[in-house]
Scaffold this active site. Structure first.
Site, mmCIF file in Angstrom:
data_model
loop_
_atom_site.group_PDB
_atom_site.id
_atom_site.type_symbol
_atom_site.label_atom_id
_atom_site.label_comp_id
_atom_site.label_asym_id
_atom_site.label_seq_id
_atom_site.Cartn_x
_atom_site.Cartn_y
_atom_site.Cartn_z
ATOM 1 N N GLU A 101 14.957 74.486 -8.709
ATOM 2 C CA GLU A 101 13.726 74.880 -9.204
ATOM 3 C C GLU A 101 13.086 75.889 -8.351
ATOM 4 O O GLU A 101 13.850 76.219 -7.511
ATOM 5 C CB GLU A 101 12.813 73.571 -9.078
ATOM 6 C CG GLU A 101 12.656 72.939 -7.881
ATOM 7 C CD GLU A 101 11.982 71.670 -7.862
ATOM 8 O OE1 GLU A 101 12.013 70.970 -8.737
ATOM 9 O OE2 GLU A 101 11.376 71.511 -6.834
ATOM 10 N N HIS B 17 5.700 69.671 -6.070
ATOM 11 C CA HIS B 17 6.628 69.372 -4.963
ATOM 12 C C HIS B 17 6.298 70.234 -3.875
ATOM 13 O O HIS B 17 5.747 71.662 -4.112
ATOM 14 C CB HIS B 17 8.258 70.147 -5.426
ATOM 15 C CG HIS B 17 8.766 68.831 -5.937
ATOM 16 N ND1 HIS B 17 10.067 69.040 -6.446
ATOM 17 C CD2 HIS B 17 8.480 67.620 -6.284
ATOM 18 C CE1 HIS B 17 10.514 68.045 -7.095
ATOM 19 N NE2 HIS B 17 9.463 67.026 -6.889
#
Lengths: 294, 380
Positions: free
Chosen positions: A212, A250
């Site tokens: 990611e 995140h």
């Protein structure tokens, strides 16, 4: 074969007496994992649905021979729990807990590296690890993965890990081991650790790597793949369309100043010979194409 | 959590670092009163969560109270890169002989703390890094071992700071590292760190990002929460404890896990739609969390359809289903919902939703088909 975890691994759960720890401890046990113990400083001698509770990891090891730990304790207690597991000689410590302060992570990562090099830390803030058909530590739904290989999976994102192994199962493709390394700033185990282990594992014939945006872990993995990995690798990087400078959930997923973008990561991976899908489904299709030729 | 300059200076002062006296002002009159109490000359400094204040006219020297009035009225309300200035920091002006740069942050590749020190401070450090990387002295600190005075002195020597600045820098940089670690900061930066003509080293600016995960041992950090920059939608989501980022499109997105939520945003874009937001309902999402998420999305006037993408790990399918059913009873949801549900207890969840399916709630089996459906609905 599998990496890091198999049917012989005996696991102690730190936090088994809490509601989340109990729920997933029992699910892991039903899956076939050797869930041999839980710990709680004040509840030694009791049990959680038949799993005995010990006062410490060291006592659990003495009584059961456990060699791995799964940590479900609250963030405030994670640093202590990790050190307790390492000091008791656990070979694998899987930290599911999210919300651990960065400075705690940076501290115990380096402490383990220096003083407990035989302890593999996975997480924090990770879904855990599953070697389908053998054992499952953490919060992955066991039924979504087909056992047997030939694909090894490693991912920074929990739900995308599930998505990936599920897509593979839909195509009747099995998984040797799926490792969720977590999206926090200082993951105990990184892509490169898993790529090296999959490269060495004879049952793993191809690798699915899910990244990611943010940081440079994917770029470093690409360099490692170029130099060291002979098995085919398929990848997907989440956050292709994320706006720069926005923090998306995140701690790991933040893009700044053109660094750590999905585009940069995808280019680095393609340059290393990795086949890159634009979404999880496309990555699954690419992997199916590779598996068909094995 | 990003701190304003004045909050960062208060934070630094708690660790014994020398900062200038000053006061925060929300209006021109407050700014003038503050300057009168402090005594001129002062600096009038815009407080915003973005860089480049100086170039935008957000930092001014005021020799007297009239100048304070003029500058404060110009700066309050100023738009700096989309941030409207609502408060100014009035600070006793300092004489500057030299300007340095100092910071600590985590080097995620090395998994060590990284300190950067340069005698070319006062300007954008990224420009220095590009044009003259040798002007930045770097030090990697193992968190277990910490930063010794010997390391500090070597680092300061490597940066080439003059003899007059050495002792003051040893003191301030040691305290900066303590503030960074004990204060649970993701990043601390002083730019400029100045040497005064009298030979004192002094903190003239601050940039501090604190780790929100550390609030359990820093209960006072709650005060910084209300000064974060968020749009109205983000504020509403934050109040419900949701991870939300506002975007510009018409497809509302709800997913569990940051990775899947990002991936959902990607897929909506790839099938020709525009996401209205990123919303991660997290690991242990239950009925309340889902209901709250739907309320937040529903209040966004740009939203024309809602795509709920759930893959159950910790989140169980029946909890998701109950959440949606409950939310639809609690609030009038204006846009049609497309749901894709998989993973732990997915079948139980689908069975619960089945009697509620219709024009307002649709179910798709794959992420791609659900995205296509939601995008088509948003297009009308």
């Amino acid at each position: 074969m599998s990496i890091f975890l198999d049917e012989t691994t005996k696991v102690v759960y730190q936090g088994l007496t809490g509601s989340t720890g109990r729920y997933y401890g029992n699910l892991n046990k039903e899956y076939g994992t050797q869930v041999v113990a839980g710990t709680h400083p004040k509840k030694a001698g009791t049990d959680v649905d038949g799993t005995p509770i010990y006062a410490s990891v060291a006592e659990a090891k003495e009584a059961t021979g456990c060699n791995a730990s799964c940590v479900f304790v609250p963030p405030v207690a994670v640093k202590g729990a990790v050190m307790e597991a390492a000091e008791a000689g656990m070979e694998l410590v899987v930290v599911i807990t999210e919300g651990v302060p960065m400075h705690d992570e940076a501290w115990f990562y380096n402490k383990l590296k220096a003083d407990f090099p035989d302890t593999r830390l996975l997480g924090p803030n990770c879904p855990g690890i599953i070697s389908p058909g053998k054992a499952n530590i953490g919060i992955t739904a066991g039924h979504i993965a087909k056992a047997g290989g030939p694909v090894g999976v490693v991912s920074r994102s929990g739900t995308l890990t599930y998505q990936a192994v599920y897509e593979l199962k839909e195509k009747d493709i099995g998984v040797t081991t799926s490792v969720g390394i977590g999206g926090d700033p200082v993951p105990g185990t990184n892509f490169i650790d898993c790529l090296a282990a999959f490269e060495a594992d004879p049952a793993t014939e191809a690798i699915m790597m899910i990244g990611e945006i943010g940081g440079s872990a994917e770029e470093e993995a690409a360099e490692f793949i170029k130099a060291n990995v002979t098995k085919p690798v398929v990848s997907y990087v989440a956050g292709v369309t994320a706006p720069p400078g926005k923090k998306m959930g995140h701690a790991g997923a933040i893009v700044s100043g053109g660094k750590g973008t999905a585009k940069a990561k995808m280019e680095a991976l393609e340059d290393a010979g990795v086949k890159v899908g634009l979404n999880p489904t496309e990555a699954g299709d690419l992997m199916a194409g590779i598996v068909a030729t094995l | 959590m990003d701190l304003f300059e004045y909050q960062g200076k208060e934070f630094f002062a708690q660790y014994g670092m020398p900062v200038s006296p000053g006061e925060i002002a929300f209006s021109v009159d407050e700014a003038v009163a503050a300057a009168e109490r402090l005594g001129t000359p002062v600096m009038v400094k815009a407080q915003v969560h973005t860089g480049g204040r100086g170039k935008a006219g957000g930092v001014k020297f005021a020799a007297d109270v009239d100048a304070v009035r003029e500058h404060a009225s110009n700066i309050l309300g100023l738009d700096i890169k989309g941030h409207i200035v609502q408060r100014v920091w009035i600070e006793k002006a300092s004489d500057i002989a030299e300007e340095y740069y100092a910071s600590f942050t985590l080097d995620r590749s090395a998994k060590l703390h990284l300190g950067m020190l340069s005698k070319e401070g006062g300007v954008d450090i990224e420009t220095v890094a590009e044009e003259n990387p040798d002007a930045i002295a770097k030090i990697w600190v193992n968190p277990v071992d910490g930063l010794s005075e010997e390391m500090l002195r070597d680092w300061i020597a490597a940066a080439g700071l003059p003899e007059a600045a050495v002792e003051g820098s040893v003191d301030i940089l040691g305290k900066l590292y303590t503030a960074y670690t004990e204060g649970d900061a993701d990043m601390v930066e002083i730019n400029p760190l100045i040497l005064t003509p009298e030979g004192k080293v002094h903190v003239l600016d601050s940039k501090v990002t604190l780790d929100g995960n550390s609030e359990f041992r820093h209960p006072d950090y709650e005060q910084y929460d209300e000064t974060q920059t968020r749009d109205e939608r983000e504020e509403a989501a934050h109040a419900k404890g949701l991870q939300y980022v506002g975007l510009e499109g018409s497809v509302g997105v709800i997913a569990n896990g940051a990775g899947l939520a990002m991936s959902t945003v990607d897929v909506v874009n790839q099938v020709g739609g525009k996401p209205a937001n990123f919303l991660d309902i997290g690991g242990g999402a239950n009925a309340d969390v889902m209901a709250g998420a739907l309320e937040v999305i529903n209040n966004d006037p740009n939203v024309k359809s809602i795509f709920i993408n759930i893959f159950g790990g910790i989140t169980r399918g029946e909890e998701v289903a109950n959440g949606i059913i409950e939310a639809m009873q609690r609030v009038d949801i204006d846009s049609p919902i497309v749901i894709r549900l998989d993973g732990t207890n997915a079948q139980e969840g689908r069975d619960l939703l089945a009697p509620h399916l219709g024009d307002a709630l649709m179910m798709e089996t794959t992420m791609l088909s659900a995205a296509e459906k939601a995008v088509a609905l948003a297009a009308g």
